[in-house]
Design a protein around this motif. Structure first.
Motif, PDB file in Angstrom:
ATOM      1  N   ALA A  16       0.844  -1.211   0.000  1.00 59.91           N
ATOM      2  CA  ALA A  16       0.000   0.000   0.000  1.00 59.91           C
ATOM      3  C   ALA A  16       0.869   1.247   0.000  1.00 59.91           C
ATOM      4  O   ALA A  16       0.361   2.377  -0.024  1.00 59.91           O
ATOM      5  N   ALA A 104      10.117   4.490   6.819  1.00 63.09           N
ATOM      6  CA  ALA A 104      11.000   5.277   5.963  1.00 63.09           C
ATOM      7  C   ALA A 104      11.193   6.676   6.552  1.00 63.09           C
ATOM      8  O   ALA A 104      10.572   7.034   7.552  1.00 63.09           O
ATOM      9  N   PHE A 205      17.801   2.341  -3.102  1.00 63.70           N
ATOM     10  CA  PHE A 205      17.033   3.296  -3.896  1.00 63.70           C
ATOM     11  C   PHE A 205      17.505   4.716  -3.590  1.00 63.70           C
ATOM     12  O   PHE A 205      17.807   5.051  -2.438  1.00 63.70           O
ATOM     13  N   VAL A 208      13.225   8.516  -4.511  1.00 62.84           N
ATOM     14  CA  VAL A 208      12.214   8.104  -5.485  1.00 62.84           C
ATOM     15  C   VAL A 208      11.037   9.093  -5.460  1.00 62.84           C
ATOM     16  O   VAL A 208      10.618   9.527  -4.388  1.00 62.84           O
TER      17      VAL A 208
END
Ligand SMILES: NC(=O)c1ccc[n+]([C@@H]2O[C@H](COP(=O)([O-])OP(=O)(O)OC[C@H]3O[C@@H](n4cnc5c(N)ncnc54)[C@H](O)[C@@H]3O)[C@@H](O)[C@H]2O)c1
Length: 351
Positions: A16, A104, A205, A208
């Motif tokens: 999600a 995060a 990553f 983003v």
């Protein structure tokens, strides 16, 4: 290089979430069986997570019209609860696991350290243990997890000054707890790859962004503020660079990697780490200019000093990714920001 196998079962944790949504969508469209797992926490606006799940349901309905297209099943659960993780593995017997669920954000870790330990360390440990025990079921025809792919982060490079950042660089000096948990994930994965033969790939990553992105990140925050006529806060007086990476490029990178579990690294571990970044750091103030241009509004700017845990620049060396998969992200920041703004205006019904 192997191509994505749509006949496998893919468990995507954090489905999600921003990247999890885009990856799930791509896999469903490719015809795969996707199991999404997420605790729907309120770190940022939960309605955006609900919207992503709604859209994934829609992808299934739309995709379902065509024969042989994918499915999406959602499980609400928390990585920090071993029973939640074990039950999803037992029920769905995933072939490929993509662990994107995590707490995060760099700045949030200053005030909310517990959440990083629970989701990123205990949670990742539960995933590793479930992968390890997935090999105990051979008698019922399930061969266990063929590839564990997990999100690391460019934050592991901390205050490194040598650019571009290479996966060969030493990354032993994290400057935030978030970064420390991500580096720890790489170490834990290495131990489990070596000990129990779990083929694992960690993905670092780099910043983003894109449609249905994260409201806690600069591009989204700036857009909210600009549209509300409020000043935007620019840290280190704007003297920062980020290797902004468009979400579709991230997803293409992940989809290339999924069917290609690493071979033995010569030291008895099927273990690999890649950078996925744009290989093109952009000054923060250029990002602001592109955003202003795209919105057609000039922002009021408030210049502030560097924040604790932040770094001056990020810049990905993606030569390993190019060598192994012939792929490197290539969406320009201007184009990516235009796509984000167009989604934002549509979603929030602005002019
Ligand atoms: N977006 C970026 O720029 C970026 C950069 C580097 C690394 N990453 C990493 O990539 C991954 C995905 O990031 P994102 O930007 O999509 O973030 P996100 O916050 O949008 O997605 C993470 C999802 O995981 C879920 N989650 C968090 N803790 C959980 C738990 N304990 N159990 C179950 N679900 C949980 C959240 O509800 C959320 O939906 C994260 O691991 C993140 O650290 C992201």
């Amino acid at each position: 290089m192997k191509m994505l196998d749509a006949n496998k079962t893919y468990l995507i944790t954090g489905a999600a979430g921003f990247i999890g949504y885009h990856l799930s969508k791509r896999l469903i469209e490719a015809g795969a069986r996707v199991i999404g797992f997420d605790n729907m926490n309120d770190y940022y606006d939960v309605s955006l997570k609900e919207e992503r799940l709604r859209l994934l349901g829609q992808v299934v309905v739309e995709a379902g019209i065509l024969e042989g297209t994918g499915t999406f099943e959602f499980v609400k659960g928390d990585l920090k609860n071993k029973a939640d993780v074990d039950s999803v593995f037992e029920k769905y017997k995933p072939d490929i696991v993509v662990n994107l669920a995590a707490q995060a954000g760099v700045r949030y870790s200053i005030d909310h350290p517990d959440s990083y330990i629970e989701s990123n360390l205990i949670g990742f440990f539960n995933i590793l243990e479930a992968c390890r025990h997935s090999y105990d079921h051979k008698e019922d025809g399930y061969n266990g997890v063929e590839h564990l792919v997990y999100a690391s982060s460019s934050s592991v490079y901390g205050g490194n000054t040598k650019v571009p950042f290479s996966t060969d660089d030493k990354v032993d000096e994290p400057v935030s707890l978030y970064a420390a948990t991500k580096k720890s994930n790489e170490l834990m994965a290495h131990a489990y790859s070596k000990l129990y033969g779990i083929p694992s790939t960690g993905l670092r990553f780099f910043t983003v962004y894109g449609p249905l992105g994260r409201p806690d990140m600069a591009l989204f925050k700036f857009t909210d503020k600009i549209m509300a006529g409020k000043p935007i806060q620019i840290y280190n007086n704007g003297d920062m660079k980020r290797d902004f990476t468009y979400v579709d490029d991230i997803v293409t990178g992940v989809v290339n990697i999924l069917p290609n579990a690493p071979e033995d690294n010569g030291k008895g571990a099927r273990y690999k780490v890649y950078n996925i970044g744009n290989n093109h750091p952009e000054p923060l103030m250029d990002m602001v200019s592109f955003l202003e241009e795209s919105l057609g509004v000039t922002a009021t700017k408030e210049f502030l000093p560097m924040q604790a845990g932040d770094v001056y620049q990020t810049y990905a060396d993606v030569s390993e990714l190019e060598k192994d998969f012939g792929f490197k992200p290539d969406t320009s920041l201007k184009d990516g920001i235009d796509s984000f703004v167009s989604w934002y205006k549509d979603y929030y019904k602005i002019g």
